[in-house]
Write an enzyme that holds these catalytic residues in place. Sequence first.
Site, PDB file in Angstrom:
ATOM      1  N   HIS A 155     -18.735  50.715 -40.764  1.00 13.40           N
ATOM      2  CA  HIS A 155     -17.877  51.883 -40.561  1.00 13.40           C
ATOM      3  C   HIS A 155     -18.634  53.065 -41.170  1.00 13.40           C
ATOM      4  O   HIS A 155     -19.349  52.884 -42.159  1.00 13.40           O
ATOM      5  CB  HIS A 155     -16.568  51.624 -41.313  1.00 13.40           C
ATOM      6  CG  HIS A 155     -15.502  52.651 -41.120  1.00 13.40           C
ATOM      7  ND1 HIS A 155     -15.528  53.882 -41.737  1.00 13.40           N
ATOM      8  CD2 HIS A 155     -14.369  52.624 -40.381  1.00 13.40           C
ATOM      9  CE1 HIS A 155     -14.444  54.561 -41.388  1.00 13.40           C
ATOM     10  NE2 HIS A 155     -13.729  53.825 -40.565  1.00 13.40           N
ATOM     11  N   ASP A 181     -17.407  46.258 -48.431  1.00 11.02           N
ATOM     12  CA  ASP A 181     -16.314  47.026 -47.848  1.00 11.02           C
ATOM     13  C   ASP A 181     -15.293  46.007 -47.328  1.00 11.02           C
ATOM     14  O   ASP A 181     -15.518  45.346 -46.314  1.00 11.02           O
ATOM     15  CB  ASP A 181     -16.868  47.896 -46.715  1.00 11.02           C
ATOM     16  CG  ASP A 181     -15.771  48.619 -45.952  1.00 11.02           C
ATOM     17  OD1 ASP A 181     -14.585  48.376 -46.212  1.00 11.02           O
ATOM     18  OD2 ASP A 181     -16.127  49.430 -45.078  1.00 11.02           O
ATOM     19  N   GLN A 198     -11.023  45.639 -44.109  1.00 14.99           N
ATOM     20  CA  GLN A 198     -10.442  44.837 -43.029  1.00 14.99           C
ATOM     21  C   GLN A 198     -10.323  43.360 -43.404  1.00 14.99           C
ATOM     22  O   GLN A 198      -9.948  42.545 -42.563  1.00 14.99           O
ATOM     23  CB  GLN A 198     -11.280  44.977 -41.739  1.00 14.99           C
ATOM     24  CG  GLN A 198     -11.364  46.399 -41.203  1.00 14.99           C
ATOM     25  CD  GLN A 198     -10.057  46.925 -40.611  1.00 14.99           C
ATOM     26  OE1 GLN A 198      -9.083  46.183 -40.446  1.00 14.99           O
ATOM     27  NE2 GLN A 198     -10.022  48.199 -40.291  1.00 14.99           N
ATOM     28  N   LYS A 229      -4.017  50.155 -44.923  1.00 14.61           N
ATOM     29  CA  LYS A 229      -4.308  49.122 -43.927  1.00 14.61           C
ATOM     30  C   LYS A 229      -3.675  47.790 -44.305  1.00 14.61           C
ATOM     31  O   LYS A 229      -3.774  46.809 -43.582  1.00 14.61           O
ATOM     32  CB  LYS A 229      -5.820  48.937 -43.784  1.00 14.61           C
ATOM     33  CG  LYS A 229      -6.498  50.159 -43.188  1.00 14.61           C
ATOM     34  CD  LYS A 229      -7.971  49.947 -43.033  1.00 14.61           C
ATOM     35  CE  LYS A 229      -8.695  51.250 -42.785  1.00 14.61           C
ATOM     36  NZ  LYS A 229      -8.565  51.736 -41.428  1.00 14.61           N
ATOM     37  N   CYS A 277     -15.138  54.998 -35.644  1.00 19.44           N
ATOM     38  CA  CYS A 277     -15.975  55.350 -36.801  1.00 19.44           C
ATOM     39  C   CYS A 277     -17.131  54.379 -36.999  1.00 19.44           C
ATOM     40  O   CYS A 277     -17.509  54.083 -38.140  1.00 19.44           O
ATOM     41  CB  CYS A 277     -15.162  55.440 -38.088  1.00 19.44           C
ATOM     42  SG  CYS A 277     -13.916  56.722 -38.059  1.00 19.44           S
TER      43      CYS A 277
HETATM   44  N1  PMP Z   1     -14.297  50.604 -43.825  1.00 18.97           N
HETATM   45  C1  PMP Z   1     -13.697  49.967 -42.825  1.00 18.97           C
HETATM   46  C2  PMP Z   1     -14.239  48.657 -42.340  1.00 18.97           C
HETATM   47  C3  PMP Z   1     -12.566  50.534 -42.232  1.00 18.97           C
HETATM   48  O1  PMP Z   1     -11.964  49.897 -41.222  1.00 18.97           O
HETATM   49  C4  PMP Z   1     -12.087  51.778 -42.713  1.00 18.97           C
HETATM   50  C5  PMP Z   1     -10.885  52.446 -42.097  1.00 18.97           C
HETATM   51  N2  PMP Z   1     -10.935  52.513 -40.685  1.00 18.97           N
HETATM   52  C6  PMP Z   1     -12.752  52.383 -43.776  1.00 18.97           C
HETATM   53  C7  PMP Z   1     -13.848  51.762 -44.312  1.00 18.97           C
HETATM   54  C8  PMP Z   1     -12.296  53.683 -44.357  1.00 18.97           C
HETATM   55  O2  PMP Z   1     -11.069  53.555 -44.963  1.00 18.97           O
HETATM   56  P1  PMP Z   1     -10.206  54.839 -45.337  1.00 18.97           P
HETATM   57  O3  PMP Z   1     -10.163  55.679 -44.099  1.00 18.97           O
HETATM   58  O4  PMP Z   1      -8.878  54.286 -45.683  1.00 18.97           O
HETATM   59  O5  PMP Z   1     -10.882  55.520 -46.463  1.00 18.97           O
END
Ligand code: PMP
Length: 424
Positions: free
Chosen positions: A136, A213, A216, A239, A379
């Site tokens: 991401h 990270d 998910q 999430k 993203c």
């Molecule tokens: N890493 C991953 C794998 C994500 O799915 C996301 C959110 N789409 C993020 C980082 C970023 O998280 P946040 O927008 O809550 O800061």
Amino acid sequence: LSAAELARIRADFPLLKRRLRGDRPMVYLDSAATSQKPDPVLDAEQDFYLVRNAAVHRGAHQLAQEATEAFEGARATVAELIGAQPGEIVWTSGATATINLVTYAISNATAGRGGQAARRFALQPGDEIVVTEAEHHANLVPWQELAARTGAVLRWIPVGEDGRVTVEDADRIITERTRVVAFTHVSNVTGAITDTAALVRAARSVGALVLIDACQSVPHLPVNVSELGADFVAFSAHKMLGPTGIGALWGRAELLAAMPPVTTGGSMVEVVTMTEATYAPPPQRFEAGTQPVAQAIGFGAAAQYLSHLGMDAVAGHERTITRLLLDAVAAVPGVRVIGPTDPRDRIAVVSFVVDGVHAHDVGQYLDDAGVLVRVGHHCAQPLHRRFGVAATTRASASVYTDEADVAAFADALSGVRKFFGVSQ
Ligand code: PMP
């Protein structure tokens, strides 16, 4: 989860009862972007404002004491969900902020801040930071910036056809020059579960720091930080059934203790003179200023909700949904899934390409049927480029997703190509 348990869970989520345009029932398949929130989370936040609202860690009065207890209790609950100690949990505004916090702490250490203890974080020009092609942007751009600030070199492990990195590639890219390895536990595009043990082993063998990270993974799988073996873990409350505006950094206690602060100001200090300050131990050292207290308490309630269900049960239910989603997509000619095809290798985040129809059109068509999915690059532009597509359509589930949701999705998806005139 039994059908009765699932029905009870769904009843906890007021928003799932919403109806959409044309009085259609809402089919929410965008939980990877953000999950819906159950009553206990909504109640916890409201309850804080109704009966406990006060500044934490300061006041000597009763209200401040109660607010502090609720705030620190939430930290303990979130810690427990991932097998951590409360002192190893730093509140942030979300995973993006968590990863930025770590990268800026490394910058500060590189600039000589934090003294001798922080030297272990310092980078030299030519040192390497390793990520994967599946990241991401939140776990990519901060590392690009850190490399630019320090003269370190950013390298990445390519992903294979199923969206996962291989041990061989990891062992090739992670070398004696590697100082940091940062990678996603589960991809928010392919749903693929990374072989964390292999990457951690490779990183450890060269003494590199490891950041995972877990945005998910924590909402969908049992995650235990001791078993993961990383140094830092990032995740977001929104999430995992919790509020927006709050996330966490889990850090190994001895690393947090040695890490220089990033955001400075009130609440993170011990002694302040006109010329300098000494800093509080973690986690307060990384929590300058007034914290998102109500959100932290909501986060605690979300962690409690998941703990109560049991993450094995959550994962088991979602594996069933994964299989159903994959089957639904496979049943439609001209639709191709990006990512692993075996439900054991992935979670219920299913991105796909519909031949001849742009993802935005697919999303629009599904939306008209009341089926809410996400479209775009999610993203993760480099990962999409890897698969030769600019955008995908993504259906993603959470613990409240049921078979009827998947059936509605399957039904709507089966009509897309005909509607856009690319099949009979
Ligand atoms: N890493 C991953 C794998 C994500 O799915 C996301 C959110 N789409 C993020 C980082 C970023 O998280 P946040 O927008 O809550 O800061």
